[in-house]
Design an enzyme around this catalytic site. Structure first.
Site, PDB file in Angstrom:
ATOM      1  N   GLU A  23      32.555  33.883  41.235  1.00 35.16           N
ATOM      2  CA  GLU A  23      33.199  34.557  42.329  1.00 35.16           C
ATOM      3  C   GLU A  23      34.288  33.735  43.016  1.00 35.16           C
ATOM      4  OE1 GLU A  23      34.186  37.486  44.075  1.00 35.16           O
ATOM      5  OE2 GLU A  23      32.733  37.694  45.883  1.00 35.16           O
ATOM      6  N   THR A  46      42.038  39.671  48.561  1.00 30.57           N
ATOM      7  CA  THR A  46      40.930  38.874  49.444  1.00 30.57           C
ATOM      8  C   THR A  46      41.284  37.671  50.319  1.00 30.57           C
ATOM      9  OG1 THR A  46      39.106  39.746  48.168  1.00 30.57           O
ATOM     10  CG2 THR A  46      38.557  37.923  49.537  1.00 30.57           C
TER      11      THR A  46
END
Ligand code: HSE
Length: 317
Positions: free
Chosen positions: A136, A189
């Site tokens: 991630e 993000t």
């Protein structure tokens, strides 16, 4: 039961809602859908290769070193001393990018999990945590487990420390439902993290801690009113809401439809409401989707209980 060694495994890796209003970077839960499918099979060519990606519009790298699923799988293989083992991987993206639904986390979890299963599950789910967080981090450059942990372990997860990966499951109230709505716009993000405040007032921190504690107590005691009173975000939401058209109108609509509380899912633009019961969740999802439709922005609702299972095998050959 067959004693034949496995040749191929396919897993389903579901979407997650991170932050859950008052738990920035430390709280998340898993939902039933959407999710990615990832396949791994043995190959005679040494090393991990990603041979096919579908559903990404050509955006994701086939180079395993640059792909979240490849990074997590390679980190696991190195840990096991099997970096040269021949494995082919296929990634079928079935969730949108930059959506706030934990798309990169789903791929990172799916990558390590499918390879671990292909090898006969030498590590437990919990032991896979550092590898999936590394996957991630390759996508958004930040080290936080609030999407990968609920995707990997299922349910609601609290991360006491991201640095130490001290992660625990929290009980799921039986009649807790989530209404998640994805408006069809992209929020990266990285951008949503850049607009976060660097400093917060002491009173804000105090109130946010009170809400996080209250929310956890609400989950432990199945106290829906307490969940509702606690589901407020004083830190990220005031800054990030401007990335989501009609955010406050959508929030009012969800609360008027009977939601316990409403906020941004992860970094957005998806939003979520927690509700007592399926009927309230369906009403909240429809009310929020209607607000986005009026903008007009295409909005996709997902209504689900908290998914206790997380990533799982859907086929073995
Ligand atoms: N906790 C993260 C954030 C989730 O809000 O930036 C994004 O994936």
């Amino acid at each position: 039961m067959s004693t034949q060694p496995l040749k191929e495994v396919r897993v389903f890796s579901p979407a997650t809602v991170a932050n859950v209003a008052c738990g920035f970077d430390v709280l998340g839960f898993c939902i039933d859908a959407p999710g990615d499918e990832i396949v791994a099979r043995f190959s005679s060519q040494p090393g991990l290769r990603i041979t096919k990606i579908t559903g990404d519009g050509g955006r994701l790298p086939l180079d395993a070193k640059l792909n979240t699923a490849g990074v997590s799988a390679q980190a696991l293989l190195r840990h096991l001393g099997k970096a040269d083992l021949g494995i082919e991987m296929e990634i079928h993206k079935k969730m949108p990018f930059g959506s706030g639904l934990g798309s990169s986390a789903a791929s990172a979890v799916g990558g390590a999990f499918v390879v671990n299963e292909l090898l006969g599950a030498p590590l437990s789910r919990r032991q896979l945590l550092p590898f999936v967080v590394a996957g991630e981090a390759a996508a958004d450059g930040a080290w936080h487990a609030d999407n990968v942990a609920p995707c990997l372990l299922g349910g609601i997860t609290l991360i006491r420390s991201n640095a130490e990966l001290d992660v625990m499951n929290v009980p799921i109230p039986e009649n807790l439902w989530a209404a998640v709505v994805h408006p069809d716009i992209v929020v990266l993000t990285k951008v949503a993290r850049e607009i976060m405040p660097r400093h917060i007032q002491l009173e804000t921190s105090t109130q946010q801690s009170g809400n996080l504690g209250g929310l956890l107590c609400g989950f432990f005691q199945s106290d829906y009113a307490l969940i509702g009173r606690s589901l407020h975000d004083l830190i990220a939401e005031p800054h990030r809401q401007r990335l989501i058209p009609e955010f406050y109108r959508a929030k009012r609509a969800a609360l008027a439809a009977g939601a316990l509380g409403f906020s941004i899912s992860g970094a957005g633009p998806s939003v979520f409401a927690l509700c007592e019961g399926e009927a309230a969740a369906r009403r909240a999802a429809a009310a929020v989707a209607e607000v986005f439709a009026a903008v007009p922005i295409l909005a996709t609702p997902y209504v689900s209980r908290v998914n206790p299972k997380g990533v799982h095998v859907i086929a073995r050959a």
